[in-house]
Design a protein around this motif. Sequence first.
Motif, PDB file in Angstrom:
ATOM      1  N   VAL A  22      -5.486   0.378   2.467  1.00 52.59           N
ATOM      2  CA  VAL A  22      -5.648   1.027   1.165  1.00 52.59           C
ATOM      3  C   VAL A  22      -4.884   0.252   0.095  1.00 52.59           C
ATOM      4  N   ALA A  23      -5.550  -0.043  -1.020  1.00 54.05           N
ATOM      5  CA  ALA A  23      -4.901  -0.749  -2.128  1.00 54.05           C
ATOM      6  C   ALA A  23      -3.984   0.203  -2.884  1.00 54.05           C
ATOM      7  N   PHE A  24      -2.786  -0.272  -3.198  1.00 57.71           N
ATOM      8  CA  PHE A  24      -1.796   0.577  -3.854  1.00 57.71           C
ATOM      9  C   PHE A  24      -1.931   0.540  -5.368  1.00 57.71           C
ATOM     10  N   VAL A  25      -1.695   1.681  -5.970  1.00 56.23           N
ATOM     11  CA  VAL A  25      -1.564   1.807  -7.420  1.00 56.23           C
ATOM     12  C   VAL A  25      -0.337   2.663  -7.686  1.00 56.23           C
ATOM     13  N   PRO A  26       0.741   2.055  -8.211  1.00 54.94           N
ATOM     14  CA  PRO A  26       0.860   0.646  -8.590  1.00 54.94           C
ATOM     15  C   PRO A  26       1.095  -0.251  -7.384  1.00 54.94           C
ATOM     16  N   ALA A  27       0.782  -1.518  -7.574  1.00 50.55           N
ATOM     17  CA  ALA A  27       1.044  -2.478  -6.511  1.00 50.55           C
ATOM     18  C   ALA A  27       2.549  -2.608  -6.309  1.00 50.55           C
ATOM     19  N   THR A  28       2.956  -3.029  -5.114  1.00 49.84           N
ATOM     20  CA  THR A  28       4.376  -3.192  -4.828  1.00 49.84           C
ATOM     21  C   THR A  28       4.567  -4.364  -3.875  1.00 49.84           C
ATOM     22  N   ASP A  29       5.812  -4.655  -3.532  1.00 51.19           N
ATOM     23  CA  ASP A  29       6.098  -5.797  -2.676  1.00 51.19           C
ATOM     24  C   ASP A  29       5.637  -5.528  -1.249  1.00 51.19           C
ATOM     25  N   PRO A  30       5.405  -6.591  -0.450  1.00 55.32           N
ATOM     26  CA  PRO A  30       4.825  -6.423   0.892  1.00 55.32           C
ATOM     27  C   PRO A  30       5.663  -5.558   1.832  1.00 55.32           C
ATOM     28  N   GLN A  31       6.980  -5.698   1.821  1.00 55.08           N
ATOM     29  CA  GLN A  31       7.806  -4.924   2.742  1.00 55.08           C
ATOM     30  C   GLN A  31       7.754  -3.433   2.408  1.00 55.08           C
ATOM     31  N   ARG A  32       7.815  -3.102   1.152  1.00 58.33           N
ATOM     32  CA  ARG A  32       7.721  -1.700   0.747  1.00 58.33           C
ATOM     33  C   ARG A  32       6.332  -1.152   1.078  1.00 58.33           C
ATOM     34  N   ALA A  33       5.303  -1.976   0.855  1.00 61.07           N
ATOM     35  CA  ALA A  33       3.936  -1.553   1.161  1.00 61.07           C
ATOM     36  C   ALA A  33       3.770  -1.285   2.651  1.00 61.07           C
ATOM     37  N   LEU A  34       4.367  -2.134   3.491  1.00 62.11           N
ATOM     38  CA  LEU A  34       4.291  -1.935   4.933  1.00 62.11           C
ATOM     39  C   LEU A  34       4.909  -0.598   5.328  1.00 62.11           C
ATOM     40  N   MET A  35       6.063  -0.287   4.724  1.00 65.11           N
ATOM     41  CA  MET A  35       6.736   0.981   5.011  1.00 65.11           C
ATOM     42  C   MET A  35       5.909   2.168   4.535  1.00 65.11           C
ATOM     43  N   ILE A  36       5.364   2.096   3.326  1.00 64.24           N
ATOM     44  CA  ILE A  36       4.655   3.240   2.753  1.00 64.24           C
ATOM     45  C   ILE A  36       3.394   3.548   3.540  1.00 64.24           C
ATOM     46  N   ARG A  37       2.648   2.531   3.940  1.00 64.23           N
ATOM     47  CA  ARG A  37       1.364   2.750   4.608  1.00 64.23           C
ATOM     48  C   ARG A  37       1.507   3.292   6.025  1.00 64.23           C
ATOM     49  N   SER A  38       2.700   3.244   6.608  1.00 61.29           N
ATOM     50  CA  SER A  38       2.932   3.803   7.943  1.00 61.29           C
ATOM     51  C   SER A  38       3.762   5.063   7.767  1.00 61.29           C
ATOM     52  N   SER A  39       3.149   6.221   7.998  1.00 64.41           N
ATOM     53  CA  SER A  39       3.796   7.467   7.585  1.00 64.41           C
ATOM     54  C   SER A  39       3.652   8.551   8.637  1.00 64.41           C
ATOM     55  N   ARG A  40       4.249   9.702   8.345  1.00 61.89           N
ATOM     56  CA  ARG A  40       4.146  10.909   9.177  1.00 61.89           C
ATOM     57  C   ARG A  40       3.495  12.013   8.350  1.00 61.89           C
ATOM     58  N   TRP A  41       2.703  12.844   9.015  1.00 63.11           N
ATOM     59  CA  TRP A  41       2.054  13.933   8.293  1.00 63.11           C
ATOM     60  C   TRP A  41       1.863  15.119   9.231  1.00 63.11           C
ATOM     61  N   ASN A  42       1.360  16.223   8.631  1.00 59.59           N
ATOM     62  CA  ASN A  42       1.071  17.464   9.365  1.00 59.59           C
ATOM     63  C   ASN A  42       2.354  18.211   9.687  1.00 59.59           C
ATOM     64  N   GLY A  43       3.001  18.609   8.675  1.00 56.71           N
ATOM     65  CA  GLY A  43       4.239  19.360   8.934  1.00 56.71           C
ATOM     66  C   GLY A  43       4.836  19.828   7.634  1.00 56.71           C
ATOM     67  N   ASN A  44       5.611  19.048   7.074  1.00 60.89           N
ATOM     68  CA  ASN A  44       6.383  17.979   7.701  1.00 60.89           C
ATOM     69  C   ASN A  44       7.792  18.481   7.943  1.00 60.89           C
ATOM     70  N   ARG A  45       8.493  17.868   8.909  1.00 62.19           N
ATOM     71  CA  ARG A  45       9.913  18.142   9.086  1.00 62.19           C
ATOM     72  C   ARG A  45      10.588  16.879   9.572  1.00 62.19           C
TER      73      ARG A  45
END
Length: 903
Positions: free
Chosen positions: A68-91
């Motif tokens: 998924v393309a980010f808006v706003p764009a960001t640096d690669p390391q931050r993008a790697l962290m953001i795109r890998s996430s947890r959901w369905n909760g959350n806790r």
Amino acid sequence: MVSTGATRFALMLATLSLSSAASSDDAASFFRGLNLNGPAVLIDGNRWEGKESGNYECKDKAFEQQGVAFVPATDPQRALMIRSSRWNGNRVLLKNLPNETFTVFLYVWEDNRSETFEVRVDGKTVASQFSSGAAGHWERLGPWYVDVTKGNIELTSRGGAANFSGVELWRGKHDGSHEAPISEDQLAFFETRIRPLLVKHCYECHSSESDELQGGLLVDSRPTLRRGGTNGPAVVPGDVDHSLLIQAVRYADGMEMPPEEKLSAAEVADLERWVAMGAPDPRATATRFVRKKIDVEKARQFWSLRPLSDPAVPTPSSDWPVTEIDRFIAAKLDNRGLVPTGDADKRTLIRRATFDLTGLPPSPQEIEAFVADDSADAFAKVVERLLESPRYGERWGRHWMDLVRYADTAGDNSDFPIPEAYLYRNYIIDSFNADKPYDRFIQEQIAGDLMPADGDVQKNEQTVATGYLASSRRFGSVIKNYPQHLTIEDTIDNLGRTVLGMTVACARCHDHKFDPISQDDYYGLYGIFASTRYPFPGIELDQKPRDFVALVDGGKPGKELAYAMADGNPRDVPLQQRGEPDQPGDLIPRKFLEVLGGQMLPEQATQSSGRLQLAQWMTAADNPLTARVMANRIWQYHFGSGLVKTPSDFGIRGVAPSHPQLLDWLASRLIEDGWSIKSLHRRIMLSRTYQLSSQADGNTKALAVDPNNDLLWRFNRQRMDAETLRDTMLLLSGELDLQMPRDPHPFPTAEKWKYTQHHPFRDSYDSQKRSVYLMMARLNARPFFTTFDGPDQNASTASRDSSVTTVQSLYLINDPFVHERAQEFALRLIAERKNVAERLTYAFELAFGRPPSQSEREGVAEWLRSLNDQLDDSIGDAAQREQAAWTALARSLFRTNEFLYVD
């Protein structure tokens, strides 16, 4: 051109401000970063731990979407962290923390459709109704300051599906900035190439000094430029191709800025170079565009916004006035060369007053006692007796319920029931009966839970009062993107119309087109209610009610719950561009309307919602609207029409008062008498103006000059409203139950609720109680009330229509309710009076407040004999024939104008 001296001066100021910003956060230091579903990463020069870290617990589903393309764009390391996430909760439980103060930041993003949810830190809501935005949107939420005492911090979400990507922890209090220092060369480039370009080509339409801001975009500060306008961030540091500013100056993708002429190639290249180097910008303080620059002094020249005056009472030449009110009326009549009609007779007057104050007819005994009382204060004694009757609060409480769109259901697509709503209904009725001062009445409904109380009884009463705000309409059926902003809009709209007589909600999407109310005004109020916790009645996909308020018992929360308000997470909110929650603009401080003072929350109140201050602002003696609006409403309900014909619109599109000096005099007396509504009743009803006949009596000149009776040369004839008609038929039939119910309607228990938008709540609990006590649903109106112009439970009803329709006639002829009441009325007449003459007199006295004339007596007697003969063939029993004949007469009486109208 920018001079060398000016450049040096700007460089010096920028360097000083940067130094100050750098030193202001010295106490904070990076402690830990956690990538919740990915590897260890390096972000902003700080090492983050990966998903294998033992410093947190999270059992939510793992999710990764790197495409998924980010808006706003960001640096690669931050993008790697953001795109890998947890959901369905959350806790997420953050562990192994020393017991000290930390600052928490949470990275969230959206991979698909927009979701709406709230975020809590250690159980406290820190982000309410947060919208995740379109696919690719991400945000770093915070800073949230936490004093750790047990070695951990808990992050949770509730509502729509939230993607938690990473957590950033700082020791101490950190403001969240991580701007790299601006070098001297970068600063010089900005001051000599970029600032002059923006000033010359962009500031006219995109600065805080613009006459009209275009596209919601401010380019005169770093925060606003990066936040962007309605189309998104204008600048993405380091990313030339994803910066909308660059696309616009390139004349690409349908955007062309400046619109008059394209920038030179050199100017475009300068902007591209600046963005590529990270868009260094010393303008750290966000600017703010005041959308509607209100000329307050000019606005306050409008009649309703002028300070309340206490005008001198006129001295007209005519001798008919008795009270001060009469002298105001007579002065206007004298100016037009008109004279009033004669006085109403005593039977008409007591019928008028009794219906007016109680919504029920006077008994024959009450009429005869008044007719026989020749004392000078005979009518004053009648008024006093009626004001002390419990029926008074039921009648005038119903007027207030019209205004606040009272209902026993929530109004969402499934129209969930609210069993506790009756507590607020009874509060209204009890308050009118007790003559609670109007300013106190308003304050309790806005902020009763925040006001001091002397014991449990008062505390509970004030808490129940906030059922006014709680009863704001709910919308939709789904958890995701729950439209709370529409409920808050309904709150603001009703509060503005009911108390201030202003259409404040018209400024939700844009500045008010006519009145001096800006979007800043609207969102200044919006923040107060966004900082308040509304009770949740349930919706189709989340059926369990919650966040009701426990009433106190012995100083502690008891078992009984109220549908009431409580303070939530106090915060200011951003303006919603075009009224859309997912298009945030400037942060607007909580405040009152600028034209009414523009008061801001004092420092000590910023940690509360601000409702208490709002209640005080709205009822301040120098607020020109509150007393004027209520004085006009009281006049309206007595005379059928207000001095201002648009009782909930005192703005430019409303109608100016017919008697402005009288209106101000009444409003001044309301305040002077301690905001006593009953005192104002006395002043109005003891005037000769109120006691005039409704008949023209040959006053042809007045009819020609003032056919609408705006000058009040006679009383206005008024049709019974729906509640009065129903209650009167029940009273005459002897069936009306006058006890106030102190228990909820017989709704099913919440565990049995299975309501959906296709199968909403549809029950109707009929009773013989007064109409004010009937269960009123928002999506399932009772046919009787729609037929006879009853109120709309979904919106404020400022005045009732008084239509005359075929459907009404057919209802009175055919409906079983009318037939049953007529039959019971007939049985009462037969049981309580032994012969035809006595029954006929009794029937007329009960229905019309007078005995029949000789011609009426003879005509009805002949009609009864004729009907009895006609029924002889079909009904053999004489008693049954008698009952049928008198029932037919009762139905006929119910259909007459004399019964249906009050003179």
